[in-house]
Write a protein that holds these residues in place. Sequence first.
Motif, PDB file in Angstrom:
ATOM      1  N   ARG A 179     -52.809  26.967  57.952  1.00 42.93           N
ATOM      2  CA  ARG A 179     -51.594  27.081  58.770  1.00 42.93           C
ATOM      3  C   ARG A 179     -50.331  27.026  57.936  1.00 42.93           C
ATOM      4  NH1 ARG A 179     -52.815  23.489  64.226  1.00 42.93           N
ATOM      5  NH2 ARG A 179     -54.779  24.516  64.746  1.00 42.93           N
ATOM      6  N   LEU A 180     -50.370  26.268  56.838  1.00 41.64           N
ATOM      7  CA  LEU A 180     -49.186  26.117  55.992  1.00 41.64           C
ATOM      8  C   LEU A 180     -49.187  27.069  54.800  1.00 41.64           C
ATOM      9  CD1 LEU A 180     -48.945  22.213  55.930  1.00 41.64           C
ATOM     10  CD2 LEU A 180     -47.548  23.797  57.276  1.00 41.64           C
ATOM     11  N   SER A 181     -50.245  27.860  54.658  1.00 42.00           N
ATOM     12  CA  SER A 181     -50.403  28.772  53.514  1.00 42.00           C
ATOM     13  C   SER A 181     -50.333  28.015  52.189  1.00 42.00           C
ATOM     14  CB  SER A 181     -49.351  29.885  53.548  1.00 42.00           C
ATOM     15  OG  SER A 181     -49.477  30.639  54.725  1.00 42.00           O
ATOM     16  N   LEU A 182     -51.091  26.925  52.112  1.00 41.29           N
ATOM     17  CA  LEU A 182     -51.122  26.100  50.901  1.00 41.29           C
ATOM     18  C   LEU A 182     -52.484  26.199  50.233  1.00 41.29           C
ATOM     19  CD1 LEU A 182     -49.457  22.762  52.116  1.00 41.29           C
ATOM     20  CD2 LEU A 182     -48.423  24.582  50.753  1.00 41.29           C
TER      21      LEU A 182
ATOM     22  N   THR B 225     -39.680  31.315  79.445  1.00 40.30           N
ATOM     23  CA  THR B 225     -40.881  30.666  78.917  1.00 40.30           C
ATOM     24  C   THR B 225     -41.956  31.707  78.637  1.00 40.30           C
ATOM     25  OG1 THR B 225     -40.368  28.604  80.065  1.00 40.30           O
ATOM     26  CG2 THR B 225     -42.661  28.929  79.390  1.00 40.30           C
ATOM     27  N   ARG B 226     -42.137  32.642  79.552  1.00 41.78           N
ATOM     28  CA  ARG B 226     -43.111  33.716  79.337  1.00 41.78           C
ATOM     29  C   ARG B 226     -42.693  34.584  78.146  1.00 41.78           C
ATOM     30  NH1 ARG B 226     -42.552  36.077  84.544  1.00 41.78           N
ATOM     31  NH2 ARG B 226     -43.148  38.033  83.572  1.00 41.78           N
ATOM     32  N   ILE B 227     -41.416  34.887  78.064  1.00 39.43           N
ATOM     33  CA  ILE B 227     -40.918  35.704  76.953  1.00 39.43           C
ATOM     34  C   ILE B 227     -41.140  34.976  75.633  1.00 39.43           C
ATOM     35  CG2 ILE B 227     -38.827  36.640  75.861  1.00 39.43           C
ATOM     36  CD1 ILE B 227     -37.829  37.248  78.769  1.00 39.43           C
ATOM     37  N   MET B 228     -40.803  33.704  75.571  1.00 38.33           N
ATOM     38  CA  MET B 228     -40.956  32.955  74.324  1.00 38.33           C
ATOM     39  C   MET B 228     -42.430  32.816  73.945  1.00 38.33           C
ATOM     40  SD  MET B 228     -38.034  32.561  73.067  1.00 38.33           S
ATOM     41  CE  MET B 228     -38.584  31.585  71.681  1.00 38.33           C
ATOM     42  N   GLY B 229     -43.315  32.721  74.933  1.00 36.92           N
ATOM     43  CA  GLY B 229     -44.753  32.719  74.634  1.00 36.92           C
ATOM     44  C   GLY B 229     -45.159  34.016  73.956  1.00 36.92           C
ATOM     45  N   ALA B 230     -44.647  35.134  74.467  1.00 31.55           N
ATOM     46  CA  ALA B 230     -44.938  36.434  73.866  1.00 31.55           C
ATOM     47  C   ALA B 230     -44.319  36.537  72.474  1.00 31.55           C
ATOM     48  CB  ALA B 230     -44.430  37.564  74.770  1.00 31.55           C
ATOM     49  N   VAL B 231     -43.105  35.997  72.302  1.00 31.84           N
ATOM     50  CA  VAL B 231     -42.438  35.999  70.994  1.00 31.84           C
ATOM     51  C   VAL B 231     -43.262  35.190  69.993  1.00 31.84           C
ATOM     52  CG1 VAL B 231     -40.407  35.121  69.757  1.00 31.84           C
ATOM     53  CG2 VAL B 231     -40.110  36.422  71.868  1.00 31.84           C
ATOM     54  N   LEU B 232     -43.756  34.047  70.416  1.00 33.13           N
ATOM     55  CA  LEU B 232     -44.578  33.204  69.546  1.00 33.13           C
ATOM     56  C   LEU B 232     -45.844  33.946  69.127  1.00 33.13           C
ATOM     57  CD1 LEU B 232     -45.147  30.510  68.185  1.00 33.13           C
ATOM     58  CD2 LEU B 232     -46.093  29.701  70.351  1.00 33.13           C
ATOM     59  N   GLU B 233     -46.518  34.582  70.074  1.00 31.89           N
ATOM     60  CA  GLU B 233     -47.722  35.356  69.760  1.00 31.89           C
ATOM     61  C   GLU B 233     -47.410  36.489  68.785  1.00 31.89           C
ATOM     62  OE1 GLU B 233     -49.492  36.735  73.388  1.00 31.89           O
ATOM     63  OE2 GLU B 233     -49.849  34.688  74.117  1.00 31.89           O
ATOM     64  N   ALA B 234     -46.320  37.193  69.008  1.00 30.35           N
ATOM     65  CA  ALA B 234     -45.941  38.311  68.141  1.00 30.35           C
ATOM     66  C   ALA B 234     -45.603  37.814  66.738  1.00 30.35           C
ATOM     67  CB  ALA B 234     -44.750  39.071  68.739  1.00 30.35           C
ATOM     68  N   THR B 235     -44.903  36.711  66.652  1.00 34.03           N
ATOM     69  CA  THR B 235     -44.537  36.156  65.345  1.00 34.03           C
ATOM     70  C   THR B 235     -45.773  35.689  64.589  1.00 34.03           C
ATOM     71  OG1 THR B 235     -42.398  35.503  66.244  1.00 34.03           O
ATOM     72  CG2 THR B 235     -43.068  34.469  64.170  1.00 34.03           C
ATOM     73  N   ALA B 236     -46.690  35.015  65.293  1.00 37.51           N
ATOM     74  CA  ALA B 236     -47.935  34.581  64.663  1.00 37.51           C
ATOM     75  C   ALA B 236     -48.752  35.779  64.187  1.00 37.51           C
ATOM     76  CB  ALA B 236     -48.751  33.721  65.623  1.00 37.51           C
ATOM     77  N   ALA B 237     -48.792  36.833  64.984  1.00 40.41           N
ATOM     78  CA  ALA B 237     -49.527  38.048  64.585  1.00 40.41           C
ATOM     79  C   ALA B 237     -48.904  38.668  63.330  1.00 40.41           C
ATOM     80  CB  ALA B 237     -49.546  39.052  65.737  1.00 40.41           C
ATOM     81  N   ALA B 238     -47.571  38.712  63.280  1.00 36.28           N
ATOM     82  CA  ALA B 238     -46.898  39.270  62.102  1.00 36.28           C
ATOM     83  C   ALA B 238     -47.194  38.416  60.864  1.00 36.28           C
ATOM     84  CB  ALA B 238     -45.391  39.369  62.348  1.00 36.28           C
ATOM     85  N   ALA B 239     -47.210  37.100  61.029  1.00 33.99           N
ATOM     86  CA  ALA B 239     -47.514  36.212  59.899  1.00 33.99           C
ATOM     87  C   ALA B 239     -48.958  36.417  59.436  1.00 33.99           C
ATOM     88  CB  ALA B 239     -47.279  34.752  60.298  1.00 33.99           C
ATOM     89  N   ASP B 240     -49.883  36.544  60.401  1.00 36.82           N
ATOM     90  CA  ASP B 240     -51.292  36.774  60.036  1.00 36.82           C
ATOM     91  C   ASP B 240     -51.449  38.081  59.278  1.00 36.82           C
ATOM     92  OD1 ASP B 240     -52.036  34.383  61.202  1.00 36.82           O
ATOM     93  OD2 ASP B 240     -52.780  35.308  63.054  1.00 36.82           O
ATOM     94  N   GLU B 241     -50.736  39.135  59.716  1.00 38.23           N
ATOM     95  CA  GLU B 241     -50.820  40.429  59.047  1.00 38.23           C
ATOM     96  C   GLU B 241     -50.223  40.374  57.642  1.00 38.23           C
ATOM     97  OE1 GLU B 241     -48.924  43.298  61.565  1.00 38.23           O
ATOM     98  OE2 GLU B 241     -50.429  43.056  63.149  1.00 38.23           O
ATOM     99  N   ALA B 242     -49.193  39.559  57.469  1.00 36.06           N
ATOM    100  CA  ALA B 242     -48.534  39.467  56.169  1.00 36.06           C
ATOM    101  C   ALA B 242     -49.293  38.589  55.187  1.00 36.06           C
ATOM    102  CB  ALA B 242     -47.108  38.923  56.355  1.00 36.06           C
ATOM    103  N   THR B 243     -50.215  37.768  55.687  1.00 44.74           N
ATOM    104  CA  THR B 243     -50.969  36.866  54.824  1.00 44.74           C
ATOM    105  C   THR B 243     -52.030  37.648  54.074  1.00 44.74           C
ATOM    106  OG1 THR B 243     -50.617  35.051  56.380  1.00 44.74           O
ATOM    107  CG2 THR B 243     -52.395  34.787  54.781  1.00 44.74           C
ATOM    108  N   PRO B 244     -52.019  37.558  52.728  1.00 41.99           N
ATOM    109  CA  PRO B 244     -53.024  38.317  51.943  1.00 41.99           C
ATOM    110  C   PRO B 244     -54.433  37.797  52.197  1.00 41.99           C
ATOM    111  CG  PRO B 244     -51.513  37.105  50.485  1.00 41.99           C
ATOM    112  CD  PRO B 244     -51.143  36.789  51.886  1.00 41.99           C
TER     113      PRO B 244
END
Length: 151
Positions: free
Chosen positions: A60-63, A132-151
């Motif tokens: 989770r912390l990319s350590l 709240t629904r929008i922020m849930g979607a924003v959180l999911e999208a941000t997590a997906a972008a982070a997962d895609e960016a993780t080598p």
Amino acid sequence: MTSADELIDLLRRFNVEADRFVDVFTRAHGLHRTDMNAVAHIWRAAQDGEPLTAGELARRLSLSPAATTALLARLERAGHVERRPDTADRRRINLDIQPPAQELAAAFFAPLGVHLRAAFGRFAPEEIELVTRIMGAVLEATAAAADEATP
């Protein structure tokens, strides 16, 4: 600028202000930013009733494993975290949040919560529900972008 672009800009600006808030808090308490992020992840896992392992925290912390070990040693010395063997699988070590970390997290989140609740009080319950629904979607999208960016 479209409404979506304006919202994305506001989220970027919110992220900068949230980072500034975390930096001020961690410096005031002699912590590393990663320490606070680790405490937040361990706290959330405890609230969700889901054991968190050192390996999952590292992911989770990319350590690296070595950096995670050093982080957990700091948090243990400060009395924030305790490592305990998993009752179902003694090879696994779960991280338990300790009262000093709970107090630290409460001190961190309470002032922000006061300001956010005051801001939210200006809106109708159905508006808060939509955001709240929008922020849930924003959180999911941000997590997906982070997962895609993780080598």
